[in-house]
Design a protein around this motif. Structure first.
Motif, PDB file in Angstrom:
ATOM      1  N   MET A  38     -10.224  -0.399  -2.919  1.00 17.48           N
ATOM      2  CA  MET A  38      -9.722  -1.604  -2.269  1.00 17.48           C
ATOM      3  C   MET A  38      -8.251  -1.479  -1.909  1.00 17.48           C
ATOM      4  SD  MET A  38      -9.445  -4.246  -5.522  1.00 17.48           S
ATOM      5  CE  MET A  38      -8.941  -3.551  -7.131  1.00 17.48           C
ATOM      6  N   ILE A  40      -5.118  -3.909  -2.260  1.00 17.37           N
ATOM      7  CA  ILE A  40      -4.687  -5.178  -2.849  1.00 17.37           C
ATOM      8  C   ILE A  40      -3.560  -5.708  -1.978  1.00 17.37           C
ATOM      9  CG2 ILE A  40      -3.881  -6.367  -4.926  1.00 17.37           C
ATOM     10  CD1 ILE A  40      -4.946  -4.060  -6.581  1.00 17.37           C
ATOM     11  N   TYR A  45      -1.519  -9.034  -4.974  1.00 15.12           N
ATOM     12  CA  TYR A  45      -0.700  -8.188  -5.828  1.00 15.12           C
ATOM     13  C   TYR A  45       0.350  -9.015  -6.576  1.00 15.12           C
ATOM     14  CZ  TYR A  45       1.185  -3.844  -7.562  1.00 15.12           C
ATOM     15  OH  TYR A  45       1.565  -2.819  -8.398  1.00 15.12           O
ATOM     16  N   GLU A 170     -11.520   3.027  -7.505  1.00 17.63           N
ATOM     17  CA  GLU A 170     -10.175   3.076  -8.069  1.00 17.63           C
ATOM     18  C   GLU A 170      -9.799   1.673  -8.534  1.00 17.63           C
ATOM     19  OE1 GLU A 170      -6.910   3.667  -5.352  1.00 17.63           O
ATOM     20  OE2 GLU A 170      -5.534   4.261  -6.939  1.00 17.63           O
TER      21      GLU A 170
ATOM     22  N   GLU B  49      11.749   2.399 -15.961  1.00 19.88           N
ATOM     23  CA  GLU B  49      11.404   0.974 -15.834  1.00 19.88           C
ATOM     24  C   GLU B  49      12.616   0.137 -15.434  1.00 19.88           C
ATOM     25  OE1 GLU B  49       9.673  -0.020 -19.664  1.00 19.88           O
ATOM     26  OE2 GLU B  49       7.774  -0.502 -18.693  1.00 19.88           O
ATOM     27  N   ASP B  56      13.204  -3.136  -7.476  1.00 16.56           N
ATOM     28  CA  ASP B  56      12.209  -4.111  -7.067  1.00 16.56           C
ATOM     29  C   ASP B  56      12.860  -5.453  -6.715  1.00 16.56           C
ATOM     30  OD1 ASP B  56       9.196  -4.234  -6.875  1.00 16.56           O
ATOM     31  OD2 ASP B  56       9.579  -6.052  -8.029  1.00 16.56           O
ATOM     32  N   LYS B  60      12.799  -7.235  -3.024  1.00 18.83           N
ATOM     33  CA  LYS B  60      12.303  -8.603  -2.841  1.00 18.83           C
ATOM     34  C   LYS B  60      13.360  -9.480  -2.191  1.00 18.83           C
ATOM     35  CE  LYS B  60       8.466  -8.455  -6.010  1.00 18.83           C
ATOM     36  NZ  LYS B  60       8.072  -8.268  -7.402  1.00 18.83           N
ATOM     37  N   GLN B  65       7.449  -7.430   0.168  1.00 22.28           N
ATOM     38  CA  GLN B  65       6.438  -7.787  -0.829  1.00 22.28           C
ATOM     39  C   GLN B  65       5.721  -6.523  -1.292  1.00 22.28           C
ATOM     40  OE1 GLN B  65       4.309 -10.540   1.910  1.00 22.28           O
ATOM     41  NE2 GLN B  65       4.412 -11.945   0.163  1.00 22.28           N
ATOM     42  N   ASN B  66       5.244  -6.521  -2.526  1.00 23.59           N
ATOM     43  CA  ASN B  66       4.473  -5.379  -3.018  1.00 23.59           C
ATOM     44  C   ASN B  66       2.994  -5.527  -2.703  1.00 23.59           C
ATOM     45  OD1 ASN B  66       6.646  -3.970  -4.108  1.00 23.59           O
ATOM     46  ND2 ASN B  66       6.558  -5.128  -6.021  1.00 23.59           N
ATOM     47  N   ALA B  67       2.329  -4.392  -2.562  1.00 25.00           N
ATOM     48  CA  ALA B  67       0.886  -4.356  -2.358  1.00 25.00           C
ATOM     49  C   ALA B  67       0.404  -3.030  -2.933  1.00 25.00           C
ATOM     50  CB  ALA B  67       0.551  -4.455  -0.880  1.00 25.00           C
ATOM     51  N   TYR B  68      -0.898  -2.775  -2.815  1.00 25.95           N
ATOM     52  CA  TYR B  68      -1.408  -1.496  -3.320  1.00 25.95           C
ATOM     53  C   TYR B  68      -2.491  -0.945  -2.404  1.00 25.95           C
ATOM     54  CZ  TYR B  68      -2.882   2.227  -6.325  1.00 25.95           C
ATOM     55  OH  TYR B  68      -3.172   3.482  -6.791  1.00 25.95           O
ATOM     56  N   PHE B  69      -2.338   0.332  -2.056  1.00 24.68           N
ATOM     57  CA  PHE B  69      -3.272   1.014  -1.154  1.00 24.68           C
ATOM     58  C   PHE B  69      -3.947   2.167  -1.892  1.00 24.68           C
ATOM     59  CE2 PHE B  69      -0.060  -1.125   1.269  1.00 24.68           C
ATOM     60  CZ  PHE B  69      -0.759  -1.698   2.313  1.00 24.68           C
ATOM     61  N   PRO B  70      -5.098   2.634  -1.385  1.00 22.50           N
ATOM     62  CA  PRO B  70      -5.872   3.635  -2.143  1.00 22.50           C
ATOM     63  C   PRO B  70      -5.139   4.955  -2.417  1.00 22.50           C
ATOM     64  CG  PRO B  70      -7.247   2.633  -0.477  1.00 22.50           C
ATOM     65  CD  PRO B  70      -5.840   2.159  -0.211  1.00 22.50           C
ATOM     66  N   ILE B 130      -2.975   6.082   5.476  1.00 19.60           N
ATOM     67  CA  ILE B 130      -3.917   5.053   5.020  1.00 19.60           C
ATOM     68  C   ILE B 130      -3.332   3.660   5.269  1.00 19.60           C
ATOM     69  CG2 ILE B 130      -3.101   5.091   2.593  1.00 19.60           C
ATOM     70  CD1 ILE B 130      -6.771   4.827   3.295  1.00 19.60           C
ATOM     71  N   THR B 134      -4.715   0.640   7.783  1.00 15.53           N
ATOM     72  CA  THR B 134      -4.942  -0.732   7.294  1.00 15.53           C
ATOM     73  C   THR B 134      -4.214  -1.759   8.163  1.00 15.53           C
ATOM     74  OG1 THR B 134      -5.033   0.187   5.062  1.00 15.53           O
ATOM     75  CG2 THR B 134      -4.787  -2.200   5.246  1.00 15.53           C
ATOM     76  N   TRP B 138      -4.272  -5.905  10.290  1.00 15.08           N
ATOM     77  CA  TRP B 138      -3.363  -6.972   9.833  1.00 15.08           C
ATOM     78  C   TRP B 138      -2.468  -7.490  10.960  1.00 15.08           C
ATOM     79  CZ3 TRP B 138      -1.103  -5.388   4.336  1.00 15.08           C
ATOM     80  CH2 TRP B 138      -2.185  -5.212   3.446  1.00 15.08           C
ATOM     81  N   ARG B 143       3.698 -12.674  15.952  1.00 19.15           N
ATOM     82  CA  ARG B 143       3.821 -13.611  14.838  1.00 19.15           C
ATOM     83  C   ARG B 143       3.474 -12.960  13.496  1.00 19.15           C
ATOM     84  NH1 ARG B 143       1.991 -17.392  18.894  1.00 19.15           N
ATOM     85  NH2 ARG B 143      -0.068 -16.488  18.555  1.00 19.15           N
ATOM     86  N   TRP B 152       4.452   0.618  -5.420  1.00 17.26           N
ATOM     87  CA  TRP B 152       4.846   1.495  -6.523  1.00 17.26           C
ATOM     88  C   TRP B 152       3.606   2.310  -6.847  1.00 17.26           C
ATOM     89  CZ3 TRP B 152       9.757   1.977  -8.169  1.00 17.26           C
ATOM     90  CH2 TRP B 152      10.655   0.958  -7.863  1.00 17.26           C
ATOM     91  N   ASN B 154       1.777   6.541  -7.751  1.00 16.18           N
ATOM     92  CA  ASN B 154       1.871   7.972  -8.015  1.00 16.18           C
ATOM     93  C   ASN B 154       1.446   8.727  -6.756  1.00 16.18           C
ATOM     94  OD1 ASN B 154      -0.735   7.013  -8.233  1.00 16.18           O
ATOM     95  ND2 ASN B 154      -1.330   8.369  -9.895  1.00 16.18           N
TER      96      ASN B 154
END
Lengths: 493, 493
Positions: A38, A40, A45, A170, B49, B56, B60, B65-70, B130, B134, B138, B143, B152, B154
């Motif tokens: 997916m 997110i 997120y 994943e 960290e 981070d 912001k 904004q944060n998101a997550y991709f495969p 990727i 995506t 979107w 607009r 964030w 690996n």
């Protein structure tokens, strides 16, 4: 788009479709081009980040430190613990090569056959093996124990049937891996972390959970005992929301991790592991949301309060701005996340529907007439009730309302679970009740054989043996053999 | 172990070995069982960290904004942008199968040949492909722009020669990917994010950096322009510490991402991407540390102040505890991270060496005699100077000292860089100077050919064309052809 918002399938019509649509329409996540993986989206997120933040503080308070271990695991590591490899081998993504090349026949980019790995690498489905291989060098003496480590990571399991958040190839999670000098200490730690999960679920997610022990059949591959928190969704199905495992000395033996104890003797180390994942997002969405969209617990909502102005001209807008700006500042000062949406390219009705869909817990609507009257319209997302409140002191009002919503959705979910939890004593009644959904408290003879037969015939599994199950003499609903306590049966996600 | 602490190789003897040993001895990271992949240990991860947390917030604040991709990318995606695949194909980890099985000939667990993927998947070396695939869904109209997203994650690049933090096969990073309606806006964003990196490096890491533009030869694969922050290590070598790319419409064209502009015309979207990674840990370690171990900037130190008691018996310890406890509470109240180490199984001398090795910025030592005198011994890690301070008001004293250390190590690093930066105008001088290390400011004719010849002959690369380079007529040190500004040459990590 406003039209699209309304097209959300109703729960009563098709609960499963309602969920799938909601995840996408509320901008939480979507399918990617990679099977079972997916994306997110930022709004989803942001909720996950809030969950991470709270869990991470709770872990740190219990003395756990974060670290990071490799994504890839040598194939041979998996095989070192017999049950473990049995549990995970069938769903492993395998890296076999480390280079691409241009196809000499002009077919584009292909795998370079000369770059084949001597030993294949597995994308971690979970990290016990690589971590215990590492711990061998970290642990020498009882003074090195306990070792309390967590990692936030992505993991990969090649699932055949996937659903956004609930089951993806994943997923993101945290996995804690602790090492201890004694069996008791490890067992206590496993239960302590289960309690952390339970507290997090109830206090932050407003998700009532039953804490219990898994049957042997449902244990984590390689564990001696698996503890679980089980939640009930609105359709009466169970969702396993977090697990904590007492691993005994299995991984210490497989990876030869010994320590010198206080009596100066070499002994294998005792272990736990525990994890929650983006699956919690699924639990959160399914537990509280309704036919209008998401309902988010205030403690995890990225936007807790939205303010929408009503105005006919710039002058009126400026009037509203002048009233709203200090309210926003004061709310933020109280640690409340507020969005003032005075964008003029969307109409109020559109905004209302959008924030309802997104589950913003509190909405304030303010126009010129309200300002004259010194009032503001307040809508709470959980009940959709509107109320006219005084502008003066609105910040305290909102703060209390957020607490009330947090408490209310928990109670609602708890009442729902209780209304759908039934004690059942006969097999006929069991088969009837399971069709209606919910948790069934019933006696079971303790054998895997019976458990599997019941599953075959009814699709119900034993979710857990509740921690607080009272001792009670009874007979197994399936075999009639003696039983000492009731367990929870349910169909599950 | 106290003995082991002292065995750290000296920088003057072997800088490279000093670094490798320090990373391991200070418990920051270690090699794993998987070639080229590191384990980031709890102390190292705690620093990472802190870096993440600050970066981070800065992202912001700039609207990201944060998101997550495969994690996995279809092989065909990589090939869609010609330069991109050229840049990454040779170092890709390739997933070809999705299942293991028991070998029918009893050779243990093997890859199931029937579970071969139709199309191989690549572990992301970076995620432009990727993500732009995506973004196609979107982005429809102006607009929907700008779209400002970070993840964030690996990533994996099959590097042949690896070093902890500096160059590892798997590393942790953040990658921002933004989409814009105009070329100018995208270019501005790329520079804005470079400035965020520069601010972070200087204010938090105390790392002076030169901001500049990469030459065509050193650009990110698929970018029209790559901006960089370059730092100088103590041995005079350069370390590229973060990059921000203006991607033009390359990825939008490769993945067919178009939007309807304000004039109602379809146009390709403009893009940037930008990233920093765990490589920053290497820069942090190498810039400030010394022959006694780590020196950490107070703003990123997991422990900012350590307090060690000196006592002969329990009574004395209790006396010290009574004085220290309120100091600890007050420092924590000021947001300062303190550790009071009154563990009685290690001697003070061992503790001193250990906290020095770990780079704790300030150490307080307190015994019965100090309490009588109303004083405390303060040691600052950056200069190793000891000072006797008054117990009264020690919290303010410590706070100011932390600020002073933060400023001092920045100034020290800046002075070092300036002392090792030289303007050079002849080829002979260039060859001589490059052997001494440091940055060389020299004229260059602007061609890749010359750049590569210089690299061949001296191992020096053009680190960047500094953003603030003054216009200055000159002649290329290698070819004598005309040049309009000096660029920075250096050997690099």
């Amino acid at each position: 788009m406003a039209k699209e918002l309304k097209n959300l399938t109703k729960r009563a019509d098709n609960y499963s479709q309602w969920y799938n649509e909601l995840v996408v329409k509320a901008d939480l996540a979507e399918q990617s081009a990679v099977r079972g993986c997916m994306v997110i989206k930022p709004y989803g997120y942001a909720i996950w980040e809030k969950m991470q933040h709270e869990l991470d503080s709770m872990f740190k308070q219990s003395g756990v430190q974060n670290a990071y271990f490799p994504l890839l695991i040598p194939k041979s590591f998996l095989s070192k613990e017999a049950d473990h490899v049995e549990g995970f081998a069938k769903e492993c993504a395998v890296v076999t090569h480390y280079r691409l090349m241009n196809d000499p026949n002009g077919k584009g980019v292909v795998v370079d056959p000369s770059a084949r790995l001597e030993e294949e690498l597995i994308i971690r489905p979970t990290s016990e093996t690589i971590i215990w291989n590492t711990y061998r060098n970290w642990i020498n003496s009882y003074r090195d124990l306990p070792l309390l480590v967590n990692q936030w990571a992505n993991v990969f399991r090649w699932e055949m049937r996937t659903r956004l958040f609930l089951r993806t190839a994943e997923f993101l999670w945290q996995e804690g891996h602790t090492a201890h000098a004694t069996k008791d200490e490890a067992q206590d730690k496993a239960i302590e972390m289960l309690n952390v999960y339970g507290d997090f679920a109830e206090k932050f997610m407003a998700l009532p959970v039953v804490k219990g022990v898994k049957t042997a059949n449902e244990r984590f591959a390689g564990a001696l005992e698996t503890y679980t928190i089980e939640a009930m969704m609105q359709d009466g199905k169970a969702l396993q929301s977090g697990t904590s495992h007492f691993l005994g000395q299995n991984f210490a033996k497989a990876f030869d991790v010994k320590f010198i104890n206080k009596e100066n003797q070499l002994e294998h180390v005792w272990a736990t592991s525990w994890g929650v994942s983006t699956r919690l997002m699924g639990a959160l969405i399914m537990t509280h949301s309704d036919d209008n969209g998401l309902v988010l617990p205030p403690k995890l909502a990225p936007i807790q309060v939205v303010i929408v102005p009503i105005y006919k001209n710039d002058e009126q807008l400026e009037q509203v701005n002048a009233v709203v700006d200090p309210i926003v500042a004061k709310l933020r000062g109280m640690g409340i996340s507020v969005k003032y949406d005075n964008a003029d390219n969307k109409r109020p009705g559109f905004k209302f529907a959008d924030y309802e869909l997104k589950g913003v817990p509190v909405r304030l609507v303010l126009g010129a007439r309200d300002i004259e009257a010194g009032t503001v319209e307040v809508m709470r997302r959980d009940t959709l009730e509107k109320h006219v409140a005084q502008l003066e002191g609105i910040e305290e009002y909102v703060k209390n309302l957020l607490d009330e919503i947090q408490a209310n959705i928990f109670t609602k979910a708890l009442n729902h679970r209780e209304s759908m939890t039934h004690k059942v004593d006969t097999w006929e009644e069991f088969k009837e009740q399971i069709e209606k959904g919910g948790f069934i408290l019933a006696h079971w003879d303790g054998t895997t054989e019976t458990e599997e037969k019941i599953k075959e015939e009814t699709k119900a599994t034993i979710r857990c043996i509740p921690m607080d199950a009272e001792e009670e003499e009874g007979k197994c609903i399936y075999t009639g053999k003696p039983s000492k306590r009731r367990v929870i049966f349910a169909r599950n996600y």
